[in-house]
Design a protein around this motif. Structure first.
Motif, PDB file in Angstrom:
ATOM      1  N   TYR A  57     -14.298  19.357  26.040  1.00 19.03           N
ATOM      2  CA  TYR A  57     -15.461  19.938  25.373  1.00 19.03           C
ATOM      3  C   TYR A  57     -15.225  21.409  25.052  1.00 19.03           C
ATOM      4  CZ  TYR A  57     -18.276  15.813  26.605  1.00 19.03           C
ATOM      5  OH  TYR A  57     -18.766  14.552  26.712  1.00 19.03           O
ATOM      6  N   MET A 109     -13.014  21.667  22.111  1.00 14.62           N
ATOM      7  CA  MET A 109     -13.735  21.295  20.891  1.00 14.62           C
ATOM      8  C   MET A 109     -14.578  22.463  20.397  1.00 14.62           C
ATOM      9  SD  MET A 109     -15.057  17.397  21.583  1.00 14.62           S
ATOM     10  CE  MET A 109     -13.950  16.162  22.272  1.00 14.62           C
ATOM     11  N   TYR A 132      -9.201  21.338  20.132  1.00 14.44           N
ATOM     12  CA  TYR A 132      -8.928  20.046  20.773  1.00 14.44           C
ATOM     13  C   TYR A 132      -8.213  19.117  19.793  1.00 14.44           C
ATOM     14  CZ  TYR A 132      -9.454  15.613  23.171  1.00 14.44           C
ATOM     15  OH  TYR A 132      -9.198  14.421  23.773  1.00 14.44           O
ATOM     16  N   TYR A 146     -13.711   9.866  23.874  1.00 12.32           N
ATOM     17  CA  TYR A 146     -14.809  10.679  23.361  1.00 12.32           C
ATOM     18  C   TYR A 146     -15.683   9.927  22.367  1.00 12.32           C
ATOM     19  CZ  TYR A 146     -13.076  14.683  25.890  1.00 12.32           C
ATOM     20  OH  TYR A 146     -12.705  15.525  26.903  1.00 12.32           O
ATOM     21  N   LEU A 197     -20.180  17.725  18.339  1.00  9.38           N
ATOM     22  CA  LEU A 197     -18.839  18.217  18.670  1.00  9.38           C
ATOM     23  C   LEU A 197     -17.787  17.143  18.454  1.00  9.38           C
ATOM     24  CD1 LEU A 197     -18.950  20.282  22.008  1.00  9.38           C
ATOM     25  CD2 LEU A 197     -18.262  21.085  19.757  1.00  9.38           C
ATOM     26  N   THR A 252     -14.905  16.981  15.562  1.00  6.07           N
ATOM     27  CA  THR A 252     -13.520  17.006  16.030  1.00  6.07           C
ATOM     28  C   THR A 252     -12.701  15.916  15.356  1.00  6.07           C
ATOM     29  OG1 THR A 252     -14.125  17.955  18.173  1.00  6.07           O
ATOM     30  CG2 THR A 252     -12.048  16.751  18.075  1.00  6.07           C
TER      31      THR A 252
END
Length: 387
Positions: free
Chosen positions: A219, A222, A227, A282, A354, A358
């Protein structure tokens, strides 16, 4: 601004960066080469163990010419005994060492620098190190502007690391709440075949919570835009259905019913798949948050629709019959946006945003009295695995 006040201001900026490095040694290594100011690390013997490019540019040496050599090679001979003693005292007493000094570059040209130093332990051997931050005094105007950006970068990285714990705790709080709820079901009854199913779920949720201990770093990266997703192939519907089934079983009193659609048609075949290449861990977090929000916002005995369209892009819609409160609509995907939840942290949709971004996607919503609320997750079409 006078020359002396500029020097003083630069020293304060270096103090800020020094404090950040001393607060988090790991952070210092991460941003070492990103800094627009000179940085060198020296060991107990006064030898360079690392330098960044800005430091090399100041002194006109390459890193290979500096690493392994005594730091006094950039100090005029007359000043070397004094600087050696200050270096030794700094590592033993960890006192402040900042100010304006005269140094020399590879070609013997002398110039003034403004410095500050941070004490740190070696990343591998844990032996004391001195990190020195260096700015050419004549470049203070330009450096002040660069330091504004540097400090913003540092603040965002520090904030990202602080927030990462909160982001992970949001998911872990949901998981632990589910564990407590399921445990309550088993508390006053002897295990039956159905209860063994609950026990298995407890084990799965516990394992998932352990995985979340690894999530905070992701996190943080990100938030900083650093990331790199760990790509693997998996079935999107398997992930969504598994998360939805857990949510249904953890909210049995609501009697939520899911419906799944692919390109406008209801999913009829149990084994029908849509294979993606993405970061499975994720993507699970993404749908866990969005589906949980959908279930919480839905009235009893309502339907949650999950629709996937593969025409122009990979568009996933999650629709429930609840409404997003007016007070949340302008900042729905921002941190700490919540309403009507006793234990809500307002991080679920922020985490979803997020993760989506990403993966190169976008996320939005529509809410009205006629259809309720729909969350739109739009991924690049090349995330789908084709034969």
């Amino acid at each position: 601004m006078s020359s002396n006040s500029k020097v003083s201001k630069t020293a304060l900026d270096l103090q800020f960066i020094k404090s950040a490095f001393e607060k988090d040694n790991d952070l210092s290594y991460k941003v070492f080469n990103e800094m627009p100011i000179g940085i060198c690390i020296t060991n107990e013997q006064g030898f360079f163990t690392d330098v960044n490019q800005a430091y090399c540019d100041i002194y006109k040496y390459s890193s290979d010419e500096l690493i392994g050599k005594e730091f006094t090679m950039v100090v005029p001979k007359a000043e070397r005994p004094v600087l050696e003693k200050l270096h030794e005292d700094f590592l033993s007493k960890k006192f402040e060492l900042r100010g304006k000094w005269t140094v020399q570059d590879k070609y013997g040209k002398k110039f003034d620098i403004v410095t500050n130093a941070a004490y740190m332990d070696g990343e591998v051997d844990k032996k004391p190190r001195k990190m020195t931050l260096v700015v050419r005094a004549k470049d203070i105007d330009d450096t002040l502007n660069k330091l504004r950006l540097t400090i913003e970068i540092l603040e965002s990285k520090i904030t990202a690391q602080d927030n990462a714990k909160e982001l992970a705790e949001h998911d872990m709080r949901n998981n632990l709440g589910a564990i407590v709820s399921i445990a309550s079901i088993l508390e006053n009854s002897k295990p039956t075949e159905d209860q063994l199913k609950w026990l298995k779920m407890i084990k799965n949720i516990g394992n998932d919570t352990l995985e979340l201990l690894e999530a905070s770093n992701g996190y943080a990266k990100m938030e900083g835009g650093n990331y790199k997703p760990k790509m693997q192939n998996f079935d999107l519907f398997e992930v969504i259905k598994f998360q939805m089934q857990e949510i249904i079983e953890n909210n049995v009193d609501k009697e939520i019913s899911p419906q799944y659609f692919l390109d406008g048609r209801e999913l009829e075949k149990e084994g029908q798949q849509l294979e993606l290449n993405a970061d499975r861990f994720y993507i699970k977090r993404l749908f866990k948050n969005l589906l949980n929000n959908a279930a919480e916002a839905s009235p009893k005995k309502a339907t949650v629709n999950i629709s996937v369209n593969t025409d122009k892009s990979l568009l996933i819609e999650v629709t429930n019959q609840g409404l997003i409160p007016d007070t949340m609509r302008d900042n729905f995907f921002e941190k700490y946006t919540t309403a009507g939840k006793d234990k809500g942290t307002g991080l679920g949709t922020y985490i979803a945003k997020l993760i989506t971004e990403t993966h190169g996607g976008s996320i939005s919503f529509k809410t009205n009295d006629e259809v309720g609320t729909t969350i739109y997750i739009n991924f690049p079409k090349d995330m789908m695995v084709t034969d």
